[in-house]
Enzyme design. Structure first.
Site, PDB file in Angstrom:
ATOM      1  N   PHE A 115      -8.433  14.897   6.980  1.00 37.82           N
ATOM      2  CA  PHE A 115      -9.458  15.938   6.894  1.00 37.82           C
ATOM      3  C   PHE A 115      -8.902  17.199   7.542  1.00 37.82           C
ATOM      4  O   PHE A 115      -9.017  17.401   8.753  1.00 37.82           O
ATOM      5  CB  PHE A 115     -10.727  15.465   7.606  1.00 37.82           C
ATOM      6  CG  PHE A 115     -11.919  16.354   7.377  1.00 37.82           C
ATOM      7  CD1 PHE A 115     -12.605  16.322   6.183  1.00 37.82           C
ATOM      8  CD2 PHE A 115     -12.352  17.223   8.372  1.00 37.82           C
ATOM      9  CE1 PHE A 115     -13.714  17.133   5.969  1.00 37.82           C
ATOM     10  CE2 PHE A 115     -13.453  18.035   8.176  1.00 37.82           C
ATOM     11  CZ  PHE A 115     -14.136  17.988   6.972  1.00 37.82           C
ATOM     12  N   GLY A 116      -8.267  18.033   6.735  1.00 35.00           N
ATOM     13  CA  GLY A 116      -7.653  19.250   7.247  1.00 35.00           C
ATOM     14  C   GLY A 116      -7.957  20.439   6.360  1.00 35.00           C
ATOM     15  O   GLY A 116      -7.520  20.481   5.202  1.00 35.00           O
ATOM     16  N   PHE A 117      -8.685  21.419   6.895  1.00 33.33           N
ATOM     17  CA  PHE A 117      -9.084  22.600   6.132  1.00 33.33           C
ATOM     18  C   PHE A 117      -9.011  23.833   7.032  1.00 33.33           C
ATOM     19  O   PHE A 117      -9.011  23.727   8.258  1.00 33.33           O
ATOM     20  CB  PHE A 117     -10.510  22.445   5.590  1.00 33.33           C
ATOM     21  CG  PHE A 117     -10.675  21.295   4.636  1.00 33.33           C
ATOM     22  CD1 PHE A 117     -10.492  21.471   3.279  1.00 33.33           C
ATOM     23  CD2 PHE A 117     -10.993  20.031   5.101  1.00 33.33           C
ATOM     24  CE1 PHE A 117     -10.631  20.411   2.397  1.00 33.33           C
ATOM     25  CE2 PHE A 117     -11.135  18.963   4.240  1.00 33.33           C
ATOM     26  CZ  PHE A 117     -10.951  19.155   2.878  1.00 33.33           C
ATOM     27  N   GLN A 169     -11.961   4.752  12.174  1.00 35.88           N
ATOM     28  CA  GLN A 169     -11.388   5.930  11.530  1.00 35.88           C
ATOM     29  C   GLN A 169     -10.229   6.446  12.377  1.00 35.88           C
ATOM     30  O   GLN A 169     -10.414   6.777  13.550  1.00 35.88           O
ATOM     31  CB  GLN A 169     -12.437   7.031  11.364  1.00 35.88           C
ATOM     32  CG  GLN A 169     -11.872   8.416  11.057  1.00 35.88           C
ATOM     33  CD  GLN A 169     -11.114   8.481   9.734  1.00 35.88           C
ATOM     34  OE1 GLN A 169     -11.406   7.731   8.815  1.00 35.88           O
ATOM     35  NE2 GLN A 169     -10.148   9.376   9.644  1.00 35.88           N
ATOM     36  N   HIS A 172      -5.415  11.983  10.664  1.00 30.09           N
ATOM     37  CA  HIS A 172      -4.023  12.311  10.352  1.00 30.09           C
ATOM     38  C   HIS A 172      -3.241  12.660  11.620  1.00 30.09           C
ATOM     39  O   HIS A 172      -3.780  13.190  12.581  1.00 30.09           O
ATOM     40  CB  HIS A 172      -3.935  13.443   9.322  1.00 30.09           C
ATOM     41  CG  HIS A 172      -4.653  14.702   9.703  1.00 30.09           C
ATOM     42  ND1 HIS A 172      -4.809  15.750   8.842  1.00 30.09           N
ATOM     43  CD2 HIS A 172      -5.265  15.089  10.850  1.00 30.09           C
ATOM     44  CE1 HIS A 172      -5.461  16.726   9.432  1.00 30.09           C
ATOM     45  NE2 HIS A 172      -5.751  16.350  10.652  1.00 30.09           N
ATOM     46  N   ASN A 173      -1.963  12.295  11.610  1.00 23.55           N
ATOM     47  CA  ASN A 173      -1.007  12.590  12.687  1.00 23.55           C
ATOM     48  C   ASN A 173      -1.247  11.792  13.963  1.00 23.55           C
ATOM     49  O   ASN A 173      -0.607  12.056  14.983  1.00 23.55           O
ATOM     50  CB  ASN A 173      -1.004  14.089  13.039  1.00 23.55           C
ATOM     51  CG  ASN A 173      -0.941  14.983  11.827  1.00 23.55           C
ATOM     52  OD1 ASN A 173      -0.128  14.760  10.940  1.00 23.55           O
ATOM     53  ND2 ASN A 173      -1.815  15.974  11.767  1.00 23.55           N
ATOM     54  N   SER A 191      -4.128  14.004  15.313  1.00 21.06           N
ATOM     55  CA  SER A 191      -3.055  14.381  16.235  1.00 21.06           C
ATOM     56  C   SER A 191      -3.225  13.829  17.642  1.00 21.06           C
ATOM     57  O   SER A 191      -2.536  14.266  18.566  1.00 21.06           O
ATOM     58  CB  SER A 191      -2.893  15.909  16.293  1.00 21.06           C
ATOM     59  OG  SER A 191      -2.636  16.435  15.005  1.00 21.06           O
TER      60      SER A 191
END
Length: 263
Positions: A115-117, A169, A172-173, A191
């Site tokens: 989930f990156g925006f 959950q 990412h990273n 991250s």
């Protein structure tokens, strides 16, 4: 019938791309779909209706069940177990590698976009590239309906011998060390970094970019908002050393009781 690239055995109703390699000793059942540049290792049994995506490599002894969907760019190595027998396509693997002796339960999703925006100069919401991988170590167990996102600036990593419960959950990273235990409904934001032997109780939340030292244990429902640099037990919202959290809880109850008595 034998396959010309590698000598493995195919059912006549299987669909195999001409560039795929099915090694001697491998078996591909009826209705299976083997994509471009796939390598199916010796001793592998690809079950009915399994779809193996482009450039996937399946190592010795991996036996995908009929309810497993494999997408592109996978690396599945020796003795992986996919526990997925309830409904078709209820385990989804993409952009990931999975180590030896792993168990992945129903509904798990590994390697999908994180989930990156961001909002650009015109006020439009734009997606950040999510182009790296999720790397699962050896002897890892991943519970039902758990999601592990692929990386954007570094690979998402799950260390050897880590055990993950249902409904977790992992963003990412995220990098998780070896021998960690992560209980149900935990959320680890993007991250974050966890050391070795970390234990997260049920519904623990880890903020993005937070680092948790090795041998830290977080009580259920805790929230880690900043780095935890010393081993030990922590709890609360935000998380503090466990004895401090207990004192806070007692003081809050005493204050509440005193306030109630005054009324």
């Amino acid at each position: 019938m034998p396959w010309r690239n590698g000598g493995g055995v195919l059912h006549r109703a299987a669909s195999v791309d001409p560039s795929a390699v099915v090694e001697a000793g491998a078996v591909v059942h009826s209705g299976a779909v083997i994509g471009k540049e796939v390598v199916v290792g010796s001793g592998t049994v690809v079950g009915p209706s399994v779809s193996v995506g482009q450039s996937t490599r399946i190592g010795y002894g991996v036996s995908p069940a009929s309810s497993v969907l494999k997408q592109s760019k996978l690396c599945l190595v020796m003795e992986m177990i996919l526990v997925s027998l309830c409904s078709r396509y209820n385990v989804v693997l993409s952009n990931c590698s999975v180590g030896e002796f792993c168990t992945i339960h129903n509904g798990a999703c590994i390697g999908q976009d994180g989930f990156g925006f961001f909002v650009d100069q015109d006020g439009q919401v734009k997606k950040k590239p999510q182009e790296l991988y999720a790397r699962i170590g050896d002897n890892v167990e991943i519970g039902a309906n758990t999601c592990i996102d692929r990386g954007s600036w570094r690979d998402t990593m799950i260390g050897d011998d880590t055990k993950i419960d249902n409904l977790v959950q992992i963003g990412h990273n995220v990098v998780i060390g070896k021998c960690c235990m992560i209980c149900g409904q935990v959320g680890i934001a993007g991250s974050a970094t966890l050391g070795d032997y970390v234990v997260l109780g049920g519904r623990v939340a880890i903020r993005d970019h937070v680092s948790i030292a090795s041998k830290v244990r977080l009580a259920a429902n805790s929230l880690a908002t900043k780095d935890i640099q010393e081993p030990g037990d922590y709890g609360g919202f935000p998380a503090v050393p466990i004895n401090e959290w207990r004192r806070q809880t007692v003081n809050l109850r005493l204050f509440s009781k005193k306030h109630h008595d005054r009324r």
